[in-house]
Design a protein around this motif. Sequence first.
Motif, PDB file in Angstrom:
ATOM      1  N   SER A  92       2.842 -10.409   8.177  1.00 19.94           N
ATOM      2  CA  SER A  92       2.653  -9.136   7.708  1.00 19.94           C
ATOM      3  C   SER A  92       1.123  -9.191   6.786  1.00 19.94           C
ATOM      4  O   SER A  92       0.874 -10.251   6.304  1.00 19.94           O
ATOM      5  CB  SER A  92       3.626  -8.867   6.638  1.00 19.94           C
ATOM      6  N   THR A  93       0.548  -8.084   7.077  1.00 21.37           N
ATOM      7  CA  THR A  93      -0.860  -7.862   6.248  1.00 21.37           C
ATOM      8  C   THR A  93      -0.753  -6.365   5.748  1.00 21.37           C
ATOM      9  O   THR A  93      -0.402  -5.605   6.301  1.00 21.37           O
ATOM     10  CB  THR A  93      -1.973  -7.766   7.360  1.00 21.37           C
ATOM     11  N   ILE A  94      -0.980  -6.772   4.338  1.00 21.64           N
ATOM     12  CA  ILE A  94      -0.924  -5.395   3.711  1.00 21.64           C
ATOM     13  C   ILE A  94      -2.428  -5.007   3.248  1.00 21.64           C
ATOM     14  O   ILE A  94      -3.158  -6.064   2.670  1.00 21.64           O
ATOM     15  CB  ILE A  94      -0.117  -5.632   2.255  1.00 21.64           C
ATOM     16  N   ILE A 146       3.852   0.495   8.379  1.00 19.92           N
ATOM     17  CA  ILE A 146       4.420   1.226   7.335  1.00 19.92           C
ATOM     18  C   ILE A 146       3.540   1.639   6.153  1.00 19.92           C
ATOM     19  O   ILE A 146       2.811   0.860   5.378  1.00 19.92           O
ATOM     20  CB  ILE A 146       5.665   0.216   6.737  1.00 19.92           C
ATOM     21  N   ILE A 147       3.770   3.074   5.962  1.00 24.03           N
ATOM     22  CA  ILE A 147       2.575   3.552   5.102  1.00 24.03           C
ATOM     23  C   ILE A 147       3.349   4.038   3.824  1.00 24.03           C
ATOM     24  O   ILE A 147       4.250   4.473   3.778  1.00 24.03           O
ATOM     25  CB  ILE A 147       1.902   4.796   5.764  1.00 24.03           C
ATOM     26  N   LYS A 148       2.661   3.595   2.677  1.00 27.35           N
ATOM     27  CA  LYS A 148       3.462   3.876   1.326  1.00 27.35           C
ATOM     28  C   LYS A 148       2.370   4.188   0.510  1.00 27.35           C
ATOM     29  O   LYS A 148       1.419   3.330  -0.285  1.00 27.35           O
ATOM     30  CB  LYS A 148       4.264   2.724   0.640  1.00 27.35           C
ATOM     31  N   THR A 154       1.374  -1.559   5.610  1.00 29.23           N
ATOM     32  CA  THR A 154       1.635  -2.759   5.967  1.00 29.23           C
ATOM     33  C   THR A 154       1.858  -2.897   7.513  1.00 29.23           C
ATOM     34  O   THR A 154       2.331  -1.971   8.063  1.00 29.23           O
ATOM     35  CB  THR A 154       3.125  -3.084   5.504  1.00 29.23           C
ATOM     36  N   PHE A 155       1.036  -4.019   8.071  1.00 29.52           N
ATOM     37  CA  PHE A 155       1.081  -4.269   9.541  1.00 29.52           C
ATOM     38  C   PHE A 155       1.954  -5.373   9.721  1.00 29.52           C
ATOM     39  O   PHE A 155       1.572  -6.594   9.126  1.00 29.52           O
ATOM     40  CB  PHE A 155      -0.181  -4.661   9.892  1.00 29.52           C
ATOM     41  N   LYS A 156       2.727  -5.234  10.630  1.00 36.12           N
ATOM     42  CA  LYS A 156       3.754  -6.383  10.949  1.00 36.12           C
ATOM     43  C   LYS A 156       3.336  -6.818  12.484  1.00 36.12           C
ATOM     44  O   LYS A 156       3.300  -6.113  13.390  1.00 36.12           O
ATOM     45  CB  LYS A 156       5.258  -6.225  10.909  1.00 36.12           C
ATOM     46  N   GLU A 157       3.159  -8.257  12.760  1.00 40.22           N
ATOM     47  CA  GLU A 157       2.933  -8.854  14.166  1.00 40.22           C
ATOM     48  C   GLU A 157       3.725 -10.031  14.292  1.00 40.22           C
ATOM     49  O   GLU A 157       3.776 -10.764  13.474  1.00 40.22           O
ATOM     50  CB  GLU A 157       1.412  -8.910  14.361  1.00 40.22           C
TER      51      GLU A 157
END
Length: 59
Positions: free
Chosen positions: A11-13, A29-31, A36-39
């Motif tokens: 995960s990269t935030i 995932i946008i907050k 947050t990008f998950k790969e």
Amino acid sequence: MMQSIIGGETSTIVHVPGKILFTNDPNAIIKGNSVTFKENVIDVLLLKQSNNKIIKYKK
């Protein structure tokens, strides 16, 4: 086979100074002002997925 052995996720935030309006990753995932990008770990190590992420935000 190797993917089933390691098989994890990374995960990269990213935090920006304003509200996020858009990203080119449909699974992000946008907050508010964070995304947050998950790969998959294997995809990242083998550079199968593009590391170019676009984030559009409003100051």
